[in-house]
Design a protein around this motif. Structure first.
Motif, PDB file in Angstrom:
ATOM      1  N   GLY A 112      13.565 -49.967 -23.196  1.00 37.31           N
ATOM      2  CA  GLY A 112      14.857 -49.197 -23.605  1.00 37.31           C
ATOM      3  C   GLY A 112      14.081 -47.886 -23.681  1.00 37.31           C
ATOM      4  N   HIS A 169      17.453 -59.234 -30.128  1.00 41.55           N
ATOM      5  CA  HIS A 169      17.637 -59.786 -28.655  1.00 41.55           C
ATOM      6  C   HIS A 169      17.999 -61.103 -28.308  1.00 41.55           C
ATOM      7  CE1 HIS A 169      13.503 -56.827 -28.369  1.00 41.55           C
ATOM      8  NE2 HIS A 169      15.004 -55.628 -28.403  1.00 41.55           N
ATOM      9  N   THR A 212      11.966 -59.517 -22.985  1.00 39.97           N
ATOM     10  CA  THR A 212      11.881 -58.323 -23.355  1.00 39.97           C
ATOM     11  C   THR A 212      11.025 -58.144 -25.071  1.00 39.97           C
ATOM     12  OG1 THR A 212      13.337 -59.025 -26.054  1.00 39.97           O
ATOM     13  CG2 THR A 212      14.818 -58.194 -23.742  1.00 39.97           C
ATOM     14  N   ILE A 239      18.636 -51.917 -24.890  1.00 40.40           N
ATOM     15  CA  ILE A 239      18.004 -53.130 -24.930  1.00 40.40           C
ATOM     16  C   ILE A 239      19.286 -54.219 -24.904  1.00 40.40           C
ATOM     17  CG2 ILE A 239      16.527 -54.719 -25.184  1.00 40.40           C
ATOM     18  CD1 ILE A 239      15.344 -52.613 -23.681  1.00 40.40           C
TER      19      ILE A 239
END
Ligand code: PBG
Length: 325
Positions: free
Chosen positions: A77, A154, A116, A98
């Motif tokens: 990101g 995340h 991620t 993100i």
């Protein structure tokens, strides 16, 4: 002659039959760069054929990947410049770029696996992968607290695999404990176990706007000269609970991939990084090499022992595999 190796090279079908290493589309994870804004699909100048996407433009890309059989993306990101600060707090904002990208991709296709990258360099104003002390050294143990927050945010947003790339000591244990505490016991950690301080990340840093504003990453990323140390890093990650190990970069470190593979039984990933991509892609685009060079070089990563390959070539390779080259 008793032994004539050429017997098994006589035609394509025979060669296919005895081929030892096969690249499969299932092996690939494709890196995706997401940016703030709207209506953006902009080619990254340092990475031909790779784009910056705003979230509203992701749908077509996810569908294309799916059609090619690519089931995994790793997200990077790029926040607004004004959102960067010394503590990289935008990295663990539940509404950060993100976190929103994960939710968006899951909305587009709930079966697309989202990996991620847990790191701070895209989010800190100084561009280092952690929290700095007054002297500009990256403070290991304080950074672990921040990485844990990022990993949990995340997971909350729906990430399928958490992949820390910061190279702090003890991060796998810290992340595992933080994820477990929040109920994410089932989320695997793919550790960037053996990550070298490599110049081959250059094009990525331009793409992610994440170059350090001073100094380099040599106090946390590994010295390219060391391969015994790779086994120490891998071992620590195994002991701390990593589910998948990784070597990065890939092509200049095939010997390291092989050593890690021979010593540990966990799945092994290799990151075919931006510089490796940019070199080969420009040679192919300029007609200096044919596309087969892409296949051959990624094949070498698999042959060296990688089970999983993170590569900007994933789409090119998926097409080549389909055409059975
Ligand atoms: C974040 C990160 C980097 C890459 C992946 N995650 C850059 C770096 O460590 O400087 C590089 C990927 C590539 O070059 O393709 N720390």
């Amino acid at each position: 002659m008793l032994r004539r190796p050429r017997r098994l090279r006589v035609n394509k079908a025979t060669r296919n039959l005895v081929r030892e290493t096969k690249l499969n589309v299932e092996d690939f994870i494709y890196p995706l760069f997401v940016v703030e804004g709207e209506n953006i699909k902009r080619e990254i100048s340092s990475l031909p054929d790779v784009y910056h996407f705003s979230l509203d433009m992701l749908e077509e890309e996810i569908k294309e990947l799916k059609e090619l059989g690519i089931e995994h993306v790793i997200l990077f990101g790029i926040p607004h410049d004004h959102e960067k600060d010394p503590h990289g707090k935008e990295a663990y904002n539940d509404n950060g770029i993100i976190q929103r990208a994960i939710r968006k991709i899951k909305e587009i296709d709930s079966n697309m696996n989202v990996v991620t990258d847990v790191c701070m360099c895209e989010y800190t104003s100084h561009g280092h992968c952690g929290i700095l002390t007054e002297t500009g050294y990256v403070d290991n143990d304080i950074t672990l607290e921040y990485l844990s927050k990022i990993a949990v945010s995340h997971a909350k947003a729906g990430a399928d695999i958490i992949s820390p790339s910061d190279m702090m000591d003890g991060r796998i244990k810290a992340l595992r404990e933080a994820l477990d505490k929040e109920g994410f016991v089932h989320i695997p950690i793919m550790s960037y176990s053996v990550k070298y301080a490599s110049t081959f990340y250059g094009p990525f840093r331009e793409a992610a706007n994440s170059a350090p504003s001073f100094g380099d990453r040599k106090t946390y990323q590994m010295d390219p000269a060391n391969s015994n140390e790779a086994l120490i890093e891998a071992e620590l990650d195994v002991l701390e609970g990593a589910d998948i190990l990784m070597v990065k970069p890939a092509l200049s470190y095939l010997d390291v991939i092989r050593r890690v593979k021979d010593n540990y039984n966990l799945p092994l990933a290799a990151y075919n990084v931006s510089g490796e991509y940019a070199m080969l892609k420009s040679a192919v685009k300029n007609g200096i090499l044919s596309e087969g060079a892409i296949y051959e070089s990624v094949m070498s990563i698999k042959r060296a022992g990688a089970d999983i390959i993170i590569t900007y070539f994933a789409k090119d390779l998926a097409k080549m595999i389909k055409e059975n080259r």
